[in-house]
Design an enzyme around this catalytic site. Structure first.
Site, mmCIF file in Angstrom:
data_model
loop_
_atom_site.group_PDB
_atom_site.id
_atom_site.type_symbol
_atom_site.label_atom_id
_atom_site.label_comp_id
_atom_site.label_asym_id
_atom_site.label_seq_id
_atom_site.Cartn_x
_atom_site.Cartn_y
_atom_site.Cartn_z
ATOM 1 N N HIS C 94 53.811 10.178 61.043
ATOM 2 C CA HIS C 94 52.834 9.890 60.087
ATOM 3 C C HIS C 94 51.891 9.044 60.483
ATOM 4 O O HIS C 94 52.283 7.970 61.096
ATOM 5 C CB HIS C 94 53.528 9.512 59.015
ATOM 6 C CG HIS C 94 52.602 8.944 57.873
ATOM 7 N ND1 HIS C 94 51.755 9.821 57.417
ATOM 8 C CD2 HIS C 94 52.572 7.796 57.229
ATOM 9 C CE1 HIS C 94 50.852 8.917 56.451
ATOM 10 N NE2 HIS C 94 51.521 7.571 56.436
ATOM 11 N N HIS C 96 47.522 7.477 60.131
ATOM 12 C CA HIS C 96 46.202 7.510 59.236
ATOM 13 C C HIS C 96 44.985 7.568 60.096
ATOM 14 O O HIS C 96 44.220 7.154 60.093
ATOM 15 C CB HIS C 96 45.927 6.085 58.372
ATOM 16 C CG HIS C 96 47.054 5.866 57.447
ATOM 17 N ND1 HIS C 96 46.672 5.016 56.410
ATOM 18 C CD2 HIS C 96 48.372 6.610 56.913
ATOM 19 C CE1 HIS C 96 47.642 4.907 55.448
ATOM 20 N NE2 HIS C 96 48.567 6.048 55.821
ATOM 21 N N ASP C 119 45.326 28.341 67.768
ATOM 22 C CA ASP C 119 46.195 28.076 68.808
ATOM 23 C C ASP C 119 47.513 27.261 68.512
ATOM 24 O O ASP C 119 48.679 27.415 68.968
ATOM 25 C CB ASP C 119 45.670 27.298 69.927
ATOM 26 C CG ASP C 119 44.556 28.116 70.804
ATOM 27 O OD1 ASP C 119 44.892 29.603 70.778
ATOM 28 O OD2 ASP C 119 43.721 27.468 71.454
ATOM 29 N N HIS C 168 45.904 10.263 51.014
ATOM 30 C CA HIS C 168 46.904 9.708 51.898
ATOM 31 C C HIS C 168 46.440 9.703 53.245
ATOM 32 O O HIS C 168 45.646 9.167 54.083
ATOM 33 C CB HIS C 168 48.435 9.919 51.468
ATOM 34 C CG HIS C 168 49.210 9.047 52.149
ATOM 35 N ND1 HIS C 168 50.593 8.666 51.708
ATOM 36 C CD2 HIS C 168 49.079 8.048 53.235
ATOM 37 C CE1 HIS C 168 51.139 7.722 52.464
ATOM 38 N NE2 HIS C 168 50.184 7.529 53.385
ATOM 39 N N TYR C 226 50.305 32.390 77.079
ATOM 40 C CA TYR C 226 49.669 30.945 77.498
ATOM 41 C C TYR C 226 50.829 30.186 78.184
ATOM 42 O O TYR C 226 51.988 30.125 77.888
ATOM 43 C CB TYR C 226 49.193 30.183 76.355
ATOM 44 C CG TYR C 226 48.328 29.125 76.696
ATOM 45 C CD1 TYR C 226 47.254 29.087 77.073
ATOM 46 C CD2 TYR C 226 49.091 27.734 76.743
ATOM 47 C CE1 TYR C 226 46.470 27.806 77.173
ATOM 48 C CE2 TYR C 226 48.622 26.762 77.018
ATOM 49 C CZ TYR C 226 47.133 26.668 77.468
ATOM 50 O OH TYR C 226 46.469 25.382 77.776
#
Lengths: 229, 229, 229, 229
Positions: C94, C96, C119, C168, C226
């Site tokens: 997580h 910001h 992708d 958030h 790939y």
């Protein structure tokens, strides 16, 4: 005289170029020693690269130089008004950091678009009204302090530790100079993300009150539970 | 010949990549020695990494090479027109710095959105009119200089030390090459913040005249009180 | 206890400042050891510069600290809900980060504007609904996890390894902490380019389904071609 | 085999992260040896940090690997189509650089907003049409090459050494791999400034034809006078 405080204020000033908040000699940080009522502040127009502890200027609350070979920042009277009005403010910083200044130039307050803002600033970061011609022409820097105070007449400046001065730029503060600079770094980040969110959703005026309050209280007040405090 | 000036002009040119104003070999800085009426200017298309003092080219006000093994910047005729017209200009810089060039490409002058602008540039930073096909096809670089002069016919270029050439990019100047580059760095910052403020407030055309004048006079003229001067 | 995992999670956390996804102490990465059902997660509010393996906190799926001297990230309950619901998720991050957070603040999902997105993320990167006041006021971080799960009720989170939580910021995941951080870096890049494409073409809602599917399958699934795998 | 070319192509590939055009393993550069009709190209999905000359893959114009332990870039068939069609192209680069890719995702060609563009690219940098589902599902990378060729059917690719593939990203080329990468760096800068100019002046469709032609011819063709050539 106040040697430790000079060292601290120098370091806080040096954070400004390190955090990309200033160009050339722009910007200034100060901190007050509440006991002696003396303020240590950056000198005006000196290169950050060459600045030393001895260059820091000590002024009193009337703005008179108590110690120092150099002129204090031209924004010193703004700092003084804030220190005089708010006993909880220990440090102040002013920059022309680019995102916050862009908001200042738009004449708009920074709305609370999300939790990053709410973690640090309770409610919008207000933009002051424009100064009148009379205010500009007489004791301009002092008037800048007074218009900030006017803007916060119904708010607690320690809950919203920053402001953008209309057509000018941001001021931030905190319990000391380190916290003031920390808040300035965060406000620049908040201003950047608010700009982009407004471009994506021009009609969106911000996060819900409950979310804002929750995030602010996660980090502040008695029941804060962010960090190791 | 003019060894000290070559060293100074080299250093001013090297500020351009350091301050992120140029890509590859783009951009050029010159300075004039008013006594001998000789100009030292960057050579055309040479890598900043490999540039030496000896690469600097000395030209006279007719554009003839007086000393130097390399061709001078292709923009030399623009520099010459400005030096001939304005005796107070000592140094000139041209770049394609991205924010100022974006304004140039929009064909719009940069309005005075706030005090950062006003601290350095009195009034808007003008965008020139477009050149005619005739002007473009005959002595293009000289015509670029002449259209800048036309743009400043009612203004003092030392009070507004920069211009954006329509669909091209910025030119800045100052009393010497250092000041010219300093003004270019500031203009780029000003252009960036004006862009963002206009995105936030498209209808806003800038700061009040009183504020603009106040800030300009804080830094310039007899009663300036910014810095240690 | 789980020393290798602590080392790995520390390194994954240190990628966050290195990749410019965080300011100060913001952000957190965790990884679960599926055998022991224990999670290693970053402590709350500790500087990245000073963080060591010993600072990593071990918690169980009830959120109780099993080992560690510091408080775990305040977002730990969100991580736990995701680990409990999705057995394929091995690592969670997580931040910001500024572009993804800007989208979160706009309340809009990130549309699949091109192949860079396709992708890595199959379909739009969803923005959750806003939490109710009740959800915010009671077990807020757990509710954040639950609203992510609600958002993915008809989707495979391993095909779209990221979400933006309304007002958030982003959460990302992967088979381990490294992959989670990798996906966070890519999502930030995708968010940036989607923002700019929307500014240029506000009416454009994204790439064709066939192109999106093709690119996703070039990198994922049985017939991927790939890389060197 | 082709050891000097491998060294050159490796260096050209390493310019991509250095110039901030790529994230992780994205992007690829190749160069053709016209005598042997062999292409040296970056391997697929290998970290730039760890890449060596030996990792470069040699393929022929049918796409068969002639030398190399690794798989070539998955975009190799696109490179091959361009080499087959245009004998003047010596080097090709593909990235997902953020500004050019943002334009690609908007589905719009990059208009000639100013002289920076005109110095390198004659006329707009075209955006290809979207591929059909049939094209995407069968030999997708080859079809990408063919749609670029279709886009240039009335244009000289050496005068406009770049294209943006719709909803995908940019390809650039040049007489060799160095020139291709140089053009990619410039196109990214051009894309950035065109974006900003369009935001400021949405109705502006670019610079006058005379200015565009003048700038292109300052740097290209018989009468070029930029640089030391």
């Amino acid at each position: 005289m106040l040697e430790k405080l000079k060292e601290k204020v120098l370091k806080a000033n040096l954070e400004l170029p390190k955090r990309n908040l200033v160009t050339y000699t722009w910007g200034n940080v100060s901190e007050i020693d509440r006991e002696s009522k003396l303020i240590v502040i950056k000198p005006s127009g000196v290169d950050y690269d060459e600045m030393t502890e001895e260059d820091m200027v000590v002024v009193d609350l009337k703005g008179d130089i108590v110690e120092g070979k150099l002129r204090p920042s031209s924004d010193t009277p703004t700092h003084i008004e804030l220190y005089k009005k708010y006993p909880d403010i220990g440090g102040i910083v002013h920059t022309h950091s680019s995102w916050a200044t862009s908001w200042a130039q738009s004449g708009k307050s920074i709305p609370v678009m999300g939790t990053t803002h709410a973690d640090y600033f309770y409610g919008e970061i207000p933009c002051t009204r424009k100064l009148s011609e009379e205010e500009i022409m007489s004791e301009y820097e002092k008037q800048t302090g007074l218009v900030i105070i006017e803007t916060f007449k119904d708010r607690n400046p320690m809950y919203t530790p920053g402001v953008i001065v209309n057509d000018h730029g941001p001021f931030n503060w905190g319990k000391d100079s380190n916290e003031a600079v920390h808040n300035a770094v965060v406000m620049e980040e908040v201003a950047k993300m608010a700009f982009r969110a407004k471009m994506l959703s021009p009609e969106d005026n911000g996060a819900d009150e409950a979310l804002v309050t929750k995030h602010f209280l996660r980090k502040h007040g008695e029941n804060a539970y962010y960090g190791q405090g």
